[in-house]
Design a protein around this motif. Structure first.
Motif, PDB file in Angstrom:
ATOM      1  N   MET A 162       0.890  -1.602  -0.580  1.00  0.00           N
ATOM      2  CA  MET A 162       0.000  -0.458  -0.221  1.00  0.00           C
ATOM      3  C   MET A 162       0.849   1.183  -0.274  1.00  0.00           C
ATOM      4  SD  MET A 162      -1.657  -2.865   1.889  1.00  0.00           S
ATOM      5  CE  MET A 162      -0.590  -2.000   4.031  1.00  0.00           C
TER       6      MET A 162
ATOM      7  N   TRP B  29      -2.935   4.073   1.724  1.00  0.00           N
ATOM      8  CA  TRP B  29      -3.413   2.658   2.087  1.00  0.00           C
ATOM      9  C   TRP B  29      -4.612   2.295   0.822  1.00  0.00           C
ATOM     10  CZ3 TRP B  29      -2.438  -0.336   6.239  1.00  0.00           C
ATOM     11  CH2 TRP B  29      -1.919   0.569   7.254  1.00  0.00           C
ATOM     12  N   ARG B  30      -3.384   2.375   0.069  1.00  0.00           N
ATOM     13  CA  ARG B  30      -4.214   2.585  -1.333  1.00  0.00           C
ATOM     14  C   ARG B  30      -3.664   1.598  -2.175  1.00  0.00           C
ATOM     15  NH1 ARG B  30      -4.353   8.776  -3.490  1.00  0.00           N
ATOM     16  NH2 ARG B  30      -2.072   8.088  -3.257  1.00  0.00           N
TER      17      ARG B  30
ATOM     18  N   HIS C  74      -1.158  -1.264  -4.203  1.00  0.00           N
ATOM     19  CA  HIS C  74      -0.844  -0.737  -5.796  1.00  0.00           C
ATOM     20  C   HIS C  74      -0.424  -2.437  -6.171  1.00  0.00           C
ATOM     21  CE1 HIS C  74      -0.111   2.800  -6.441  1.00  0.00           C
ATOM     22  NE2 HIS C  74      -0.436   3.474  -4.569  1.00  0.00           N
TER      23      HIS C  74
ATOM     24  N   SER D 277      -2.331  -2.171  -9.372  1.00  0.00           N
ATOM     25  CA  SER D 277      -3.465  -1.414  -9.331  1.00  0.00           C
ATOM     26  C   SER D 277      -2.054  -0.455  -9.325  1.00  0.00           C
ATOM     27  CB  SER D 277      -3.914  -1.097  -8.516  1.00  0.00           C
ATOM     28  OG  SER D 277      -4.734   0.785  -8.096  1.00  0.00           O
TER      29      SER D 277
ATOM     30  N   GLY E  50      -3.421   2.652  -7.679  1.00  0.00           N
ATOM     31  CA  GLY E  50      -4.261   3.246  -6.551  1.00  0.00           C
ATOM     32  C   GLY E  50      -5.501   4.326  -6.878  1.00  0.00           C
ATOM     33  N   GLN E  51      -5.444   4.905  -8.391  1.00  0.00           N
ATOM     34  CA  GLN E  51      -6.833   5.580  -9.143  1.00  0.00           C
ATOM     35  C   GLN E  51      -7.360   4.979  -9.463  1.00  0.00           C
ATOM     36  OE1 GLN E  51      -6.399   8.603  -8.106  1.00  0.00           O
ATOM     37  NE2 GLN E  51      -4.172   7.846  -7.211  1.00  0.00           N
TER      38      GLN E  51
ATOM     39  N   ILE F  76      -9.999   1.166  -5.704  1.00  0.00           N
ATOM     40  CA  ILE F  76      -9.125   1.875  -5.030  1.00  0.00           C
ATOM     41  C   ILE F  76      -8.845   0.868  -4.178  1.00  0.00           C
ATOM     42  CG2 ILE F  76      -8.161   3.553  -3.891  1.00  0.00           C
ATOM     43  CD1 ILE F  76      -8.852   4.262  -5.953  1.00  0.00           C
ATOM     44  N   ASP F  77     -10.010  -0.188  -3.337  1.00  0.00           N
ATOM     45  CA  ASP F  77      -9.476  -1.097  -2.058  1.00  0.00           C
ATOM     46  C   ASP F  77      -9.599  -2.487  -2.348  1.00  0.00           C
ATOM     47  OD1 ASP F  77      -9.529   1.131  -0.423  1.00  0.00           O
ATOM     48  OD2 ASP F  77     -11.083   1.502  -0.426  1.00  0.00           O
TER      49      ASP F  77
ATOM     50  N   PRO G  90     -10.112   0.689   3.914  1.00  0.00           N
ATOM     51  CA  PRO G  90     -10.689   2.340   3.816  1.00  0.00           C
ATOM     52  C   PRO G  90     -10.925   3.348   4.733  1.00  0.00           C
ATOM     53  CG  PRO G  90     -12.006   0.197   3.408  1.00  0.00           C
ATOM     54  CD  PRO G  90     -10.242  -0.473   3.539  1.00  0.00           C
TER      55      PRO G  90
ATOM     56  N   ARG H 241      -7.748   5.434   5.133  1.00  0.00           N
ATOM     57  CA  ARG H 241      -8.397   5.865   3.972  1.00  0.00           C
ATOM     58  C   ARG H 241      -9.175   6.912   3.788  1.00  0.00           C
ATOM     59  NH1 ARG H 241     -10.500   5.595  -0.584  1.00  0.00           N
ATOM     60  NH2 ARG H 241     -11.355   4.018  -0.530  1.00  0.00           N
TER      61      ARG H 241
END
Length: 189
Positions: free
Chosen positions: A58, A62-63, A65, A81, A83-84, A101-102, A115, A118
């Protein structure tokens, strides 16, 4: 309620029914500007026993990746990911996960922390999130919508699955990690 920076720690949960029905061990540590969580789960789903290892990377918000999961029954999954909300699974684009996102791994309360930390919700505030939901032990993944509500910021949050109607009030520790997940998981000391 803003949570502080993550610290290195180990957390263990058992299934709600006890150790004989499931156990999770996860090590969480800061790495670079983000956080890495590496865990192992021994559990059962509908009478099928399984083992699962996972590693989550993350960023500072806390996204997710990267997520690597491997079940002892054979399936594995590698998610990446930006992150977006753009995703790849095992190297292939996954446009059906766009906007997620999560992630939410079915077999662990750890992913509820993402989440919760975040979103940084104020008392009574809610947010709907789109998550990449990972079924265990098949490791199939699909987009789902969930809602989080801050009942007592930094201490308790309501989780609701908008797909199934399931909901639970989740007490968390000072770092946003779930203490107990009613009917599913109990934190071990």
């Amino acid at each position: 309620m803003a949570f502080g920076p993550p610290t290195a720690r180990t957390i263990r949960w058992s299934s709600w029914e006890g150790l004989e029905d499931g156990l999770e061990h996860v090590d969480i540590r800061p790495e670079g500007s983000g956080t890495v969580a590496a865990g192992v789960i021994v559990g059962a789903e509908e009478s099928a026993c399984y083992g699962l290892t996972y590693r989550l990377v993350m960023d500072e918000a806390w996204r997710i990746h990267e997520a690597r999961l491997e079940a002892t029954t054979g399936p594995s999954l590698h998610l990446q990911s930006d992150g977006q909300g753009s995703w790849r699974a095992d190297g292939q684009p996954r446009p059906d996960l766009h906007g997620c996102i999560d992630i939410d791994i079915q077999a662990t309360p750890l992913t509820n922390t993402l989440p919760i930390r975040r979103l940084n919700l104020d008392k009574g505030q809610s947010a709907i999130v789109r998550v990449a939901y990972i079924w265990v032990p098949s490791l199939s993944v699909e987009a789902q919508e969930q809602r989080y509500t801050a009942l007592d910021p930094g201490a308790q949050y309501r989780f609701e699955s908008l797909e199934s109607g399931f909901r639970a009030d989740l007490p968390v520790d000072g770092d946003g990690f779930v203490m107990n997940y009613p009917r599913l998981f109990r934190r071990l000391s």
